[in-house]
Design an enzyme around this catalytic site. Structure first.
Site, mmCIF file in Angstrom:
data_model
loop_
_atom_site.group_PDB
_atom_site.id
_atom_site.type_symbol
_atom_site.label_atom_id
_atom_site.label_comp_id
_atom_site.label_asym_id
_atom_site.label_seq_id
_atom_site.Cartn_x
_atom_site.Cartn_y
_atom_site.Cartn_z
ATOM 1 N N GLU A 171 -15.008 21.335 94.439
ATOM 2 C CA GLU A 171 -14.120 22.241 93.722
ATOM 3 C C GLU A 171 -13.860 23.526 94.482
ATOM 4 O O GLU A 171 -14.564 23.849 95.438
ATOM 5 C CB GLU A 171 -14.674 22.535 92.338
ATOM 6 C CG GLU A 171 -16.061 23.104 92.343
ATOM 7 C CD GLU A 171 -16.669 23.009 90.950
ATOM 8 O OE1 GLU A 171 -16.504 23.967 90.191
ATOM 9 O OE2 GLU A 171 -17.301 21.993 90.637
ATOM 10 N N CYS A 203 -19.944 27.974 90.085
ATOM 11 C CA CYS A 203 -19.727 26.902 91.034
ATOM 12 C C CYS A 203 -20.430 25.630 90.569
ATOM 13 O O CYS A 203 -21.546 25.660 90.081
ATOM 14 C CB CYS A 203 -20.186 27.304 92.428
ATOM 15 S SG CYS A 203 -21.857 27.871 92.528
HETATM 16 N N1 SAH Z 1 -25.571 28.271 98.453
HETATM 17 C C1 SAH Z 1 -25.006 29.560 98.664
HETATM 18 C C2 SAH Z 1 -23.555 29.688 98.223
HETATM 19 C C3 SAH Z 1 -23.130 29.069 96.934
HETATM 20 S S1 SAH Z 1 -23.452 29.865 95.430
HETATM 21 C C4 SAH Z 1 -25.866 30.609 98.017
HETATM 22 O O1 SAH Z 1 -26.843 30.268 97.382
HETATM 23 O O2 SAH Z 1 -25.603 31.782 98.188
HETATM 24 C C5 SAH Z 1 -22.569 31.368 95.379
HETATM 25 C C6 SAH Z 1 -23.258 32.396 94.519
HETATM 26 O O3 SAH Z 1 -23.165 32.083 93.114
HETATM 27 C C7 SAH Z 1 -24.724 32.544 94.840
HETATM 28 O O4 SAH Z 1 -25.062 33.894 94.859
HETATM 29 C C8 SAH Z 1 -25.367 31.848 93.657
HETATM 30 O O5 SAH Z 1 -26.680 32.272 93.489
HETATM 31 C C9 SAH Z 1 -24.442 32.237 92.535
HETATM 32 N N2 SAH Z 1 -24.535 31.409 91.337
HETATM 33 C C10 SAH Z 1 -24.797 30.094 91.258
HETATM 34 N N3 SAH Z 1 -24.800 29.689 89.978
HETATM 35 C C11 SAH Z 1 -24.532 30.767 89.233
HETATM 36 C C12 SAH Z 1 -24.400 30.993 87.852
HETATM 37 N N4 SAH Z 1 -24.572 30.016 86.972
HETATM 38 N N5 SAH Z 1 -24.097 32.247 87.421
HETATM 39 C C13 SAH Z 1 -23.921 33.238 88.313
HETATM 40 N N6 SAH Z 1 -24.034 33.088 89.636
HETATM 41 C C14 SAH Z 1 -24.339 31.872 90.098
#
Ligand code: SAH
Length: 349
Positions: free
Chosen positions: A89, A335
């Site tokens: 996505e 995401c």
């Molecule tokens: N794997 C990488 C990039 C993808 S996630 C990472 O961990 O940084 C992108 C961001 O969204 C990251 O900071 C992650 O911790 C955050 N994230 C993931 N799920 C989330 C959620 N349910 N609510 C808020 N932020 C979230």
């Protein structure tokens, strides 16, 4: 699955073109066509015979938009289908400084962060550099963007996947998306987010691509961080901070910490104070975001007022911090949520 032509750079396309007995300038036409987001079959300045030969070996449309979800605030989310049927996505957000696309780097993810929907089914496979590039080219073309006048001007590598767990393809993608004759997005307009894979953070610093490095911190203490992020058992916060300092030294770029506010886990006064002690005086910024609740998990967000209170605490403590505006919340904000919801409807994949 056939091969992905967008995995090749201009040099690669030149040798390919020559190997098919075509003159070298055809590679330039092919490259420009691809960078405009066209399918091979649509690049009509090439002969039909040449296109047909290419199509025997390469995918015509490696990344196809299967569904679009439009939010009231102008944000769009896409469910992309890859040539092998896998789903990823992406998000397109309109900001005053430009249009930002959020890209995925893997199908699924193996980091296992408890709050994240992308990791629910584990890692399915890495995306190739060309597939990641096609996400951007497709969305730019969708909005009528060209190579001269791009509609996608900023990128965040914050979709599904851990970009530094797919290091080589991610770096090849970064080189392709910033290449001069291509869509040519400035590295300064690109943010790469990592859960903190320390050795690869050092490697990235040495690549000479001055993009914005973002680390998902979510906690100031290793033991607490490990409760929601398994990777925290492998790499300590102190090591992450050393890698960030190296990144700053090499690129001159201030780094950013993502901090998702999770009720009872990381946003009480003591957590704020620990964060201030940890980060004060460093050339960094803290990006707070209220947790997008993922229904398969039991973690909860805090309300807006509490989020602003936590922000105030950090700012008073001397940190540069902001609370990220929540956009596109009505269309499955976090995401992995879109894909997870879709797969559930389909009975799993
Ligand atoms: N794997 C990488 C990039 C993808 S996630 C990472 O961990 O940084 C992108 C961001 O969204 C990251 O900071 C992650 O911790 C955050 N994230 C993931 N799920 C989330 C959620 N349910 N609510 C808020 N932020 C979230």
């Amino acid at each position: 699955m056939k091969e992905i032509l967008q995995d090749l750079d201009l040099k690669g396309l030149e040798s390919l073109t020559l190997s098919y007995g075509e003159p070298k300038f055809r590679a330039g036409q092919l490259y420009r066509g691809l960078m405009q987001g066209k399918k091979i079959s649509e690049i009509t300045d090439l002969s039909k015979a040449f296109r047909e030969k290419l199509l025997e070996r390469f995918e015509d449309e490696p990344v196809r938009i299967r569904e679009t979800f439009r939010s009231k605030d102008g944000t769009e989310k896409y469910l992309f289908e890859l040539a092998d049927g896998n789903l990823i996505e992406g998000v397109f957000m309109r900001y005053e400084y430009g249009n930002t696309q959020c890209v995925s780097t893997q199908v699924g993810c193996r980091m296992g962060c408890l709050f994240c929907a992308s990791t629910l089914g584990g890692l399915i496979r890495n995306l190739s550099s060309g597939e990641i590039l096609c996400e951007v080219l497709t969305v730019n073309a969708l909005h009528g963007g060209t190579l001269r006048k791009r509609e996608v001007t900023n990128l965040v590598l914050m979709g599904s996947g851990e970009p530094l767990d797919n290091y080589d393809n991610t770096v090849a993608f970064l080189r392709a998306v910033t290449a001069e004759g291509g869509i040519n997005i400035s590295p300064r307009n690109i943010s790469l987010s990592t859960s903190g894979i320390v050795p690869q953070m050092y490697r990235l610093a040495d690549e000479g691509i001055p993009l914005n490095l973002t680390v998902s911190l979510h906690n100031a203490r290793d033991e607490d961080r490990a409760k929601t992020m398994p990777i925290a058992r492998k790499y300590k916060i102190a090591e992450i901070l050393d890698a960030c300092a190296y990144y700053f030294e090499k690129t001159g770029r201030r780094y950013i910490f993502e901090y998702a506010l999770i009720a009872g886990e990381n946003c009480d006064r003591e957590h704020g104070e620990a964060l201030i002690r940890l980060l004060k005086g460093r050339p960094c910024h803290v990006n707070l975001i209220r947790l997008n609740e993922v229904k398969e998990r039991h973690l909860q967000s805090i309300d807006e007022k509490e989020a602003y209170r936590f922000l105030g605490l950090l700012q008073k403590g001397g940190l540069s911090a902001t609370l990220r505006r929540r956009i596109g919340n009505d269309i499955g904000g976090a995401c992995g949520q879109l894909r997870a919801g879709y797969l559930e409807k389909q009975g799993g994949k």
